[in-house]
Scaffold this active site. Structure first.
Site, PDB file in Angstrom:
ATOM      1  N   CYS A   1     -16.920  78.501 -48.044  1.00 58.84           N
ATOM      2  CA  CYS A   1     -17.753  77.322 -47.770  1.00 58.84           C
ATOM      3  C   CYS A   1     -19.248  77.570 -47.964  1.00 58.84           C
ATOM      4  O   CYS A   1     -20.045  76.635 -47.882  1.00 58.84           O
ATOM      5  CB  CYS A   1     -17.472  76.823 -46.366  1.00 58.84           C
ATOM      6  SG  CYS A   1     -15.719  76.520 -46.075  1.00 58.84           S
TER       7      CYS A   1
ATOM      8  N   HIS B   1     -15.777  68.009 -45.657  1.00 54.21           N
ATOM      9  CA  HIS B   1     -16.110  69.362 -46.122  1.00 54.21           C
ATOM     10  C   HIS B   1     -15.531  69.592 -47.513  1.00 54.21           C
ATOM     11  O   HIS B   1     -14.328  69.782 -47.670  1.00 54.21           O
ATOM     12  CB  HIS B   1     -15.571  70.391 -45.136  1.00 54.21           C
ATOM     13  CG  HIS B   1     -16.222  71.727 -45.263  1.00 54.21           C
ATOM     14  ND1 HIS B   1     -16.760  72.188 -46.454  1.00 54.21           N
ATOM     15  CD2 HIS B   1     -16.429  72.724 -44.347  1.00 54.21           C
ATOM     16  CE1 HIS B   1     -17.256  73.390 -46.262  1.00 54.21           C
ATOM     17  NE2 HIS B   1     -17.071  73.739 -44.994  1.00 54.21           N
TER      18      HIS B   1
ATOM     19  N   HIS C   1     -25.206  72.924 -42.099  1.00 51.34           N
ATOM     20  CA  HIS C   1     -23.809  73.137 -42.486  1.00 51.34           C
ATOM     21  C   HIS C   1     -22.961  72.075 -41.801  1.00 51.34           C
ATOM     22  O   HIS C   1     -22.095  71.467 -42.428  1.00 51.34           O
ATOM     23  CB  HIS C   1     -23.374  74.547 -42.095  1.00 51.34           C
ATOM     24  CG  HIS C   1     -22.001  74.908 -42.555  1.00 51.34           C
ATOM     25  ND1 HIS C   1     -21.627  74.856 -43.887  1.00 51.34           N
ATOM     26  CD2 HIS C   1     -20.892  75.295 -41.871  1.00 51.34           C
ATOM     27  CE1 HIS C   1     -20.353  75.205 -43.997  1.00 51.34           C
ATOM     28  NE2 HIS C   1     -19.883  75.470 -42.792  1.00 51.34           N
TER      29      HIS C   1
END
Length: 409
Positions: free
Chosen positions: A165, A336, A298
């Protein structure tokens, strides 16, 4: 210290809230929610039934039928976004030394749909020989930058950095170094990940996914949403960009990496890895914490991440500056997008600097005492944006922060 400055001259975006720069930006400013009931497969038996699918992507607009047949969805995304970014940059590849252009890509899952397709064929027929011969070679994640190189004739170095990620930021940082060291003059950088049943199942089993929408930093946040997409940026050495009269979105002034090595799937609750990355990005960029106008978080919407990220910002900037620095999570809109996330967010930061608008954290309704900063709730905000930071964290403790600044000559 290397003197070559690095600027962003082109963007390409494929996201759950829109394909293309204009559609993405319009929907992001409006606070569009791209996390919806899944269409890609039946999620009845899963705890979570939503995700961020790209519904408006038509590969025939960007690739030939032969290319589509021989590429997985992640490569299709990446090649299409690259085509957009090159066009946006005005870079004429026919006039460039293609040995001086590099490719640096990030991913989490690579081409998981290829593996899933092969497994389904094997178990449905009981015969692995029924798997099409062109399928296995589409699977390695290195095929993504290789396909970009093949389609556009790029002959410089190309690399895949699969740091999950945080991969988009890692890919940007690697290309930044190559340009600063004058090993290349320009780079195609970013990340790409398709929707993965493997990832969806895994995050469900970890109880990390939201049952409906993503609520970063909200007291009632219930987890992240698995999504898909691609973000591509064209990076160039400043003098080269100026010589050809390129439009410059922003300058990349530096980045920082860290690793907390705490647990495979959970960040260190003290925020050690994120603190290292954020401090290094500030130091390496030659700025101070007081220079920062905005932070792109994030912001996954999980209990641990959002609490930890709030702590990281306070620790590095100090309580007073942290409270006066707006922060938002674009994952509230897109979910995400895995290895594409920080690349898409870097592109979004460039657009925010260009337009002087900070994008919102949507779905925010109830403040959390442990997440008590300014998260730009629900509505975009016009503001001066000259220095922005984008954070990205990943499994196994990989952490990263990049610094983008308004280009002033």
């Amino acid at each position: 210290m290397y003197e070559n400055r690095v600027v962003i001259t082109g963007l390409g975006l494929i996201t759950p809230i829109g394909t293309g720069i204009d559609k993405f930006w319009q929907n992001a400013v409006k606070g569009e929610n791209g996390v919806r009931p899944l269409q890609i497969f039946d999620a009845t038996e899963f705890r979570t039934k939503t995700g961020g699918e790209v519904l408006d992507f038509d590969p025939t607009q960007f690739l030939s039928s032969e290319e589509i047949e021989n590429m997985g969805r992640s490569s299709q995304f990446a090649v299409a976004a690259t085509r957009m970014a090159i066009k946006d940059s005005g870079l004429d590849l026919s006039k460039e030394n293609l040995f001086r252009i590099g490719i640096s890509m990030g991913t989490t899952m690579g081409e998981p749909q290829i593996l899933e397709q092969g497994v389904k064929i094997k178990y449905k027929t009981g015969d692995a020989n029924q798997i099409p011969s062109n399928l296995p070679r589409q699977y390695p994640c290195a095929s993504i930058p290789a396909n970009i190189a093949r389609v556009f004739g790029i002959k410089g170095p190309h690399i895949m950095i699969p740091t999950a990620c945080a991969a988009g930021n890692y890919a940007i940082g690697y290309a930044f170094d190559l340009i600063q060291q004058n090993k290349i003059e320009a780079a195609i950088v970013g990340g790409s990940d398709p929707f993965s049943g493997i990832a969806f199942t895994g995050f469900n089993r970890l109880l990390a996914t939201t049952p409906d929408i993503v609520r970063p930093f909200d007291k009632n946040r219930a987890g992240m949403a698995v999504s898909e997409g691609s973000g591509i940026l064209i990076l160039e050495r400043l003098d080269k960009a100026l010589a050809r009269g390129a439009h410059i979105y922003a300058e990349i002034s530096g980045y920082g990496l860290g690793c907390d090595a705490f647990k495979m799937t959970i960040p260190d609750p003290t925020g050690s890895g994120g603190i290292i990355a954020l401090r290094r990005s500030i130091k390496n960029s030659g700025i101070t914490g007081e220079d920062i106008d905005y932070i792109c978080a994030h912001g996954t919407g999980t209990g641990e991440n959002d609490k930890s990220e709030t702590l990281i910002v306070k620790e590095v900037l100090g309580e007073k500056k942290a409270r006066s620095t707006p922060i938002s999570s674009l994952k509230s809109m897109m979910g995400h997008t895995m290895g594409a996330a920080s690349a898409i967010e870097a592109a979004a930061c460039a657009l925010m600097i260009k337009h002087g608008i900070a994008l919102p954290t949507i779905n925010y309704s109830e403040p959390d005492p442990e997440c008590d900063l300014d998260y730009i709730p629900n509505q975009a905000r016009e503001m001066k944006l000259e220095t922005v930071i984008s954070n990205a964290y990943a499994f196994a403790g990989n952490t990263s922060s990049i610094v983008l600044r308004k280009f002033k000559g």
